[in-house]
Design an enzyme around this catalytic site. Sequence first.
Site, PDB file in Angstrom:
ATOM      1  N   HIS A  25      11.804 104.745  66.643  1.00  0.00           N
ATOM      2  CA  HIS A  25      11.494 103.388  66.198  1.00  0.00           C
ATOM      3  C   HIS A  25      12.535 102.981  65.160  1.00  0.00           C
ATOM      4  O   HIS A  25      12.612 103.556  64.074  1.00  0.00           O
ATOM      5  CB  HIS A  25      10.087 103.342  65.581  1.00  0.00           C
ATOM      6  CG  HIS A  25       9.771 102.040  64.904  1.00  0.00           C
ATOM      7  ND1 HIS A  25       8.812 101.931  63.921  1.00  0.00           N
ATOM      8  CD2 HIS A  25      10.278 100.795  65.061  1.00  0.00           C
ATOM      9  CE1 HIS A  25       8.753 100.687  63.495  1.00  0.00           C
ATOM     10  NE2 HIS A  25       9.632  99.976  64.160  1.00  0.00           N
TER      11      HIS A  25
ATOM     12  N   HIS B 163      -1.991 100.445  69.560  1.00  0.00           N
ATOM     13  CA  HIS B 163      -0.837  99.567  69.747  1.00  0.00           C
ATOM     14  C   HIS B 163      -0.848  98.492  68.661  1.00  0.00           C
ATOM     15  O   HIS B 163      -1.329  98.743  67.554  1.00  0.00           O
ATOM     16  CB  HIS B 163      -0.831  99.010  71.162  1.00  0.00           C
ATOM     17  CG  HIS B 163      -0.370 100.019  72.176  1.00  0.00           C
ATOM     18  ND1 HIS B 163      -0.392  99.809  73.540  1.00  0.00           N
ATOM     19  CD2 HIS B 163       0.134 101.276  72.027  1.00  0.00           C
ATOM     20  CE1 HIS B 163       0.068 100.868  74.178  1.00  0.00           C
ATOM     21  NE2 HIS B 163       0.390 101.778  73.276  1.00  0.00           N
TER      22      HIS B 163
ATOM     23  N   HIS C 248      -3.478 106.770  66.739  1.00  0.00           N
ATOM     24  CA  HIS C 248      -2.585 105.941  67.562  1.00  0.00           C
ATOM     25  C   HIS C 248      -3.319 104.730  68.122  1.00  0.00           C
ATOM     26  O   HIS C 248      -4.375 104.851  68.737  1.00  0.00           O
ATOM     27  CB  HIS C 248      -2.022 106.769  68.719  1.00  0.00           C
ATOM     28  CG  HIS C 248      -1.146 105.978  69.654  1.00  0.00           C
ATOM     29  ND1 HIS C 248       0.144 105.627  69.339  1.00  0.00           N
ATOM     30  CD2 HIS C 248      -1.395 105.450  70.883  1.00  0.00           C
ATOM     31  CE1 HIS C 248       0.674 104.939  70.343  1.00  0.00           C
ATOM     32  NE2 HIS C 248      -0.251 104.814  71.294  1.00  0.00           N
TER      33      HIS C 248
ATOM     34  N   TYR D 245      11.898 100.080  69.881  1.00  0.00           N
ATOM     35  CA  TYR D 245      11.470 101.429  70.259  1.00  0.00           C
ATOM     36  C   TYR D 245      12.431 101.907  71.342  1.00  0.00           C
ATOM     37  O   TYR D 245      12.491 101.325  72.422  1.00  0.00           O
ATOM     38  CB  TYR D 245      10.022 101.422  70.770  1.00  0.00           C
ATOM     39  CG  TYR D 245       9.003 101.209  69.683  1.00  0.00           C
ATOM     40  CD1 TYR D 245       8.374 102.288  69.069  1.00  0.00           C
ATOM     41  CD2 TYR D 245       8.675  99.924  69.251  1.00  0.00           C
ATOM     42  CE1 TYR D 245       7.444 102.096  68.064  1.00  0.00           C
ATOM     43  CE2 TYR D 245       7.743  99.731  68.244  1.00  0.00           C
ATOM     44  CZ  TYR D 245       7.131 100.819  67.653  1.00  0.00           C
ATOM     45  OH  TYR D 245       6.215 100.627  66.657  1.00  0.00           O
TER      46      TYR D 245
END
Length: 621
Positions: free
Chosen positions: A336, A417, A415, A233
């Site tokens: 990304h 992680h 969203h 990222y």
Amino acid sequence: MQPYLSHQPCWSLPSPSVREAASMYGTAVAIFLVILVAALQGSEPAESPFPYHIPLDPEGTLELSWNVSYDQEIIYFQLQVRGPRAGVLFGMSDRGEMENADLVMLWTDGDKTYFADAWSDQKGQIHLDTHQDYQLLQAQRASNSLSLLFKRPFVTCDPKDYVIEDDTVHLVYGILEEPFQSLEAINTSGLHTGLQRVQLLKSEVSTPAMPADVQTMDIRAPDVLIPSTETTYWCYITELPLHFPRRHIIMYEAIVTEGNEALVHHMEVFQCTNESEAVPMFNGPCDSKMKPDRLNYCRHVLAAWALGAKAFYYPEEAGVAFGGSGSSRFLRLEVHYHNPRNIQGRRDSSGIRLHYTASLRPNEAGIMELGLVYTPLMAIPPQETTFVLTGYCTDRCTQMALPKSGIHIFASQLHTHLTGRKVITVLARDGQQREVVNRDNHYSPHFQEIRMLKNAVTVYQGDVLITSCTYNTENRTMATVGGFGILEEMCVNYIHYYPKTELELCKSAVDDGSLQKYFHIVNRFGNEEVCTCPQASVPQQFASVPWNPFNRVMLKALYDYAPISVHCNKTSAVRFPGNWNLQPLPKITSAVEEPAPRCPIRQTRGPAGPFVVITTEADAE
């Protein structure tokens, strides 16, 4: 190794009688393509019958194009194979694994070439499917390449087939370098394989006309040397020109450096908060220890693109504002890079092109955060397969912060992680769940894009928005707490709506006092000490919990029933007036049921078996 395009007998032109049949077949397919363009529901006058394209592998050997018939609930695929190969597999699986995958196979035994619907077992062994739901429409060869045209229904009701929904789809692929005598002789472990994520079923929305005064601005990576690691990222801080006036963004699109189409996986542009005039410049990996902490507050999404997505248009009556007084000039581009082949020396200047206008639209579009507060109070125990956390935007907050006419949600970006697996936001009214705002049952943190909703969702005063995230921590030995770090977790739905209100964040977290009572119970009844001393942080407390079945069930019960602290925040990060702590969970008496898949009527077919492929020659340009 015998390349299938040059020397295999199965790819040579057949005898004259069959040659005539193949010519007629090629003509029929050409006519079919013309009909396809006209028949696909909601299709614009397309420049191609296959408007969506993605490279499957980093080398560009395989390229997939597709189009969708929503009336027939069928997807039409075109798979381009470049270079001499002995075969190819393509398909879908739950998380991109090659085991238990739904596959379509093309292979040769050295004499003939075959096409078949297949599946792989838990050991990667490939088997012929008893129901041949992938149908080959054309196999066409050109100079050193092959094009396959085939179709498949969304739902087949075959237990070995993947159900294609409008969420993230994990595509799998493999390349065969040598002939195989039978399908059963192939095991995926011996092939060059990979995965690609995409949304196959795109929302069909009309394309608004662009105004005459539209201008563009490119937010691009500054000639980045793409790291040779699999996942990177990359963060880059840039800024708007001094005294840049207020404008409305009305469309944006990706700019991908030529040759890097398979490496640039998704990109986002964030605007920083306006708390300070300056944001430190930065250009490097987002997880770098050199990254300034202040970049964590550059989280206001302006644009988000993921592989396979086309240009994003705002509704004609709305635009998202940037520039002008009271708005930060600093933007963060996040790219990304997905580099599973560890390619070295590739440079990249990809980014996002913003299309904006000085003719401000009637409504200003806003972005609101739903879900969980970024706090370690919300945590997932280790070795969990499907642990669910839920955040609430309560009726009290929407009653106070929304206009009487309501707001209209037209797009959504989910969203989490790294441990997120499913995300859903549901609208509830009068104690009953009414409709799904957005859902992704195959969510991947490595594939995030702003998705247009099929139908706008109107939220009125007194409505409740419930966002739930499902996590998998099988590979972790410690509890995963909420927070900004990539190894911490989030549960967020960034909804895009109009007209913009003062409400920017409507989220919740478990009451801190209730969590401390949980730690006290664990400490009291456990065989191991749990530090509940005042100087211990919540992450330290979670780190010391012995994760036996009792403590796991107790934590889940706490999150399901304990009071919550509601963050009903204005754009200034200040809460709306009132006491928002120790709030009861919303009482919901009924849930939205997932629609049952409609099984197609199967035509009577003969015994399932591989289909012998006859190729046609592509017309020379």
